[in-house]
Enzyme design. Structure first.
Site, PDB file in Angstrom:
ATOM      1  N   CYS A 281       0.837  -1.203   0.000  1.00 56.95           N
ATOM      2  CA  CYS A 281       0.000   0.000   0.000  1.00 56.95           C
ATOM      3  C   CYS A 281       0.870   1.251   0.000  1.00 56.95           C
ATOM      4  CB  CYS A 281      -0.918   0.010   1.204  1.00 56.95           C
ATOM      5  SG  CYS A 281      -0.023   0.184   2.730  1.00 56.95           S
ATOM      6  N   GLU A 383      -6.308   1.646  -8.148  1.00 57.18           N
ATOM      7  CA  GLU A 383      -5.130   0.929  -7.660  1.00 57.18           C
ATOM      8  C   GLU A 383      -4.939  -0.341  -8.495  1.00 57.18           C
ATOM      9  OE1 GLU A 383      -5.666  -0.958  -3.770  1.00 57.18           O
ATOM     10  OE2 GLU A 383      -3.661  -0.312  -3.207  1.00 57.18           O
TER      11      GLU A 383
END
Ligand code: NAD
Length: 499
Positions: A281, A383
């Protein structure tokens, strides 16, 4: 087939669930184990054990709780190689990254070795006549952690160590994709002297997550995963009256100013964009060179650097990164590569179709580079979570600053420059939670706190550090008056004397 079961005090015999999920070896594509997918009855049993154990744990003085943290740290350090291999065999990250995953978790445990200091309250003498005011931090009771696949050691320790050091019982629901390390950690906590019932592991999917969110005896839920699920967990948990923190996805940008040391930037990008196959992340999947000249120079250096990256099995010490976690995830990443090309970006290096000899069924994706990506593209907005780097060119500093600031995610961002003023201005103005200045992956150390902004986090409190202590405790404030007796003897307060 090896079966990975819950770790519940009192055992798992007689539980109803027979659902199971495969756990793959990403290097070969083979199923290496199955994990049970539990539900309400497994959770009820874990909660009952936690309820039985938690009051005595909360009453244990913080110094003794800290000693368990010290013991655990030593045990994990002694078993680092074994744990890293286990982690790597289910996740696919290389051994060095697996050790990093464990080490970053241990740093939170180290912070928790000092928990007596962190739990000290505030005190005001003489807030009124004969009145003193003091505060204390008390545990919430039973907390739960729901964690993603990409850091199967670090993230359970972010939450669990702080929750337990502050006197709570903790129930972990790890990712069903790499569930073995969490189970091994549970064994090591017991060996370290943690009482039974304080750290338990329940495995499962949405059914278990919903049972946790609705359980009336669970006071707090800490979640880390993708944003849509984080948002769902936050809303459902808060609606059930719980304290919730829910960390979500990310799309971190690296701004490259014209004066940056480009060799250093390219070296940093190789690790930050492609390390752990981009499944971090805090990865850096978007690079924003400022000015056409910077963009051309950066691109020219990136292409050979990417060609030099070695993709290999996760136990290959020479490999920069290994396979992604599952076939489904590989297909998702490759789908985004196609989408980005369809949207009109220039596919400079295509990592699709990468095959490792002898491991043709492994979940490998080669490093991929796009140039001329624009902010209106879906593949920029979302993402990808794979080894894919997108170059988005900016005309000037203001345009570069506006990209991460306006993006839906706000986890991390980095600026590469030799200009202190530009860096300072950027750090102050960018609308993102964690900023790196010439640091590509600005994960804060354990005694600071970790947390993004916007759709990267729901809830107000970050992970670990003093924010973690706040999340896992509630403050009680005592206002005490001790009158002096007033002189007529009726309310006399006599200071006791010895003898
Ligand atoms: P995920 O959202 O698929 O899963 C996270 C957890 O939610 C798992 O325990 C999973 O079992 C559970 N879950 C899955 N589907 C669910 C559903 N429909 N309802 C309820 N629970 C469900 O995430 P992942 O793929 O395991 O992990 C990768 C994601 O995590 C990425 O988006 C990454 O950015 C994010 N992440 C964020 C941080 C952070 O601190 N912000 C850190 C690490 C990873």
């Amino acid at each position: 087939m090896r079966l990975i079961d819950h770790v519940i005090t009192g055992g798992t015999a007689g539980l109803a669930s027979t659902r199971k999920s495969p756990v793959f070896d990403p290097n070969t594509g083979a199923v290496q184990a199955e994990v049970v997918l539990g539900g309400q009855d497994a959770l009820d049993r874990a909660v009952a054990a936690a309820q039985a154990a938690q009051p005595a744990w909360a009453a244990t003085n913080p110094q003794r709780r800290a000693r368990v943290m010290f013991n655990f740290k030593a045990l994990v350090e002694a078993r680092m190689d074994e744990l890293a291999e286990l982690l790597s065999s289910e996740h696919g990250k290389v051994i060095a990254d697996a050790k990093g995953d464990i080490q970053r978790g241990l740093e939170v445990v180290e912070f928790c070795c000092g928990i007596p200091h962190a739990l000290k309250g505030e005190y005001t003498q003489g807030a009124g006549p004969g009145i003193d005011v003091y505060s204390m931090r008390q545990p919430l009771g039973i907390g739960a952690g729901i964690t993603p696949f990409n850091f199967p050691a670090m993230i359970p320790l972010w939450m669990g160590a702080v929750a337990m050091a502050t006197g709570n019982a903790f129930i972990l629901k790890p990712s069903e994709r790499d569930p073995s390390v969490p189970n091994r950690l549970a064994e090591l906590w017991l060996e370290a002297g943690l009482p039974e019932g304080i750290f338990q592991v329940v495995h499962g999917d949405k059914e278990m997550v919903d049972a946790i969110l609705d359980h009336p005896a669970i006071s707090a839920v800490s979640f880390v995963g993708s944003s849509d699920i984080a948002h769902y967990v936050y809303n459902r948990g808060v609606a059930a009256g719980k304290r919730v923190q829910a960390m979500g996805g990310a799309k971190n940008h690296g701004i490259v100013m014209p004066d940056a040391d480009l060799d250093q930037v390219v070296n940093d990008l190789a690790g930050a964009a492609f390390g752990s196959a981009g499944e971090r992340c805090m990865a850096l999947p978007v690079v924003v060179p400022v000015g056409e000249d910077t963009a051309e120079r950066l691109r020219a250096k990136l292409i050979p650097a990417i060609a030099a990256l070695k993709v290999g099995i996760s136990t290959d010490p020479e490999a920069h990164y290994g396979p992604v976690v599952t076939q489904a995830h590989k297909e998702k990443v490759e789908g985004w590569i196609q989408k980005c090309a369809d949207e009109g970006a220039e596919l400079v290096v295509d990592g699709r179709g990468f095959k490792l000899q002898g491991r043709e069924n492994g979940f490998f994706v080669g490093p991929t580079l796009f140039d001329h990506v624009t902010p209106d593209m879906d593949s920029y907005h979302n993402e990808i979570f794979g080894p894919v780097l997108q170059i988005v060119r900016a005309r000037d500093f203001e345009e570069a600053l506006s990209l991460p600031t306006r993006h839906q995610y706000g986890n991390g961002v980095a600026i590469f420059t030799r200009n202190g003023h530009a860096a300072r201005e950027f750090a102050a103005r960018v609308n993102v939670g964690m900023v790196g200045i010439n640091v590509p992956i600005p994960v804060p150390v354990a005694y600071h706190t970790f947390g993004g902004w916007k759709r990267s986090a729901f809830g107000d409190t970050n992970q670990h550090g003093m924010e973690g202590v706040k999340f896992w405790t509630k403050v009680k404030t005592v206002t005490a008056r001790w009158p002096d007796g007033g002189g007529d003897g009726s309310n006399a307060f006599v200071i006791p004397t010895m003898g």
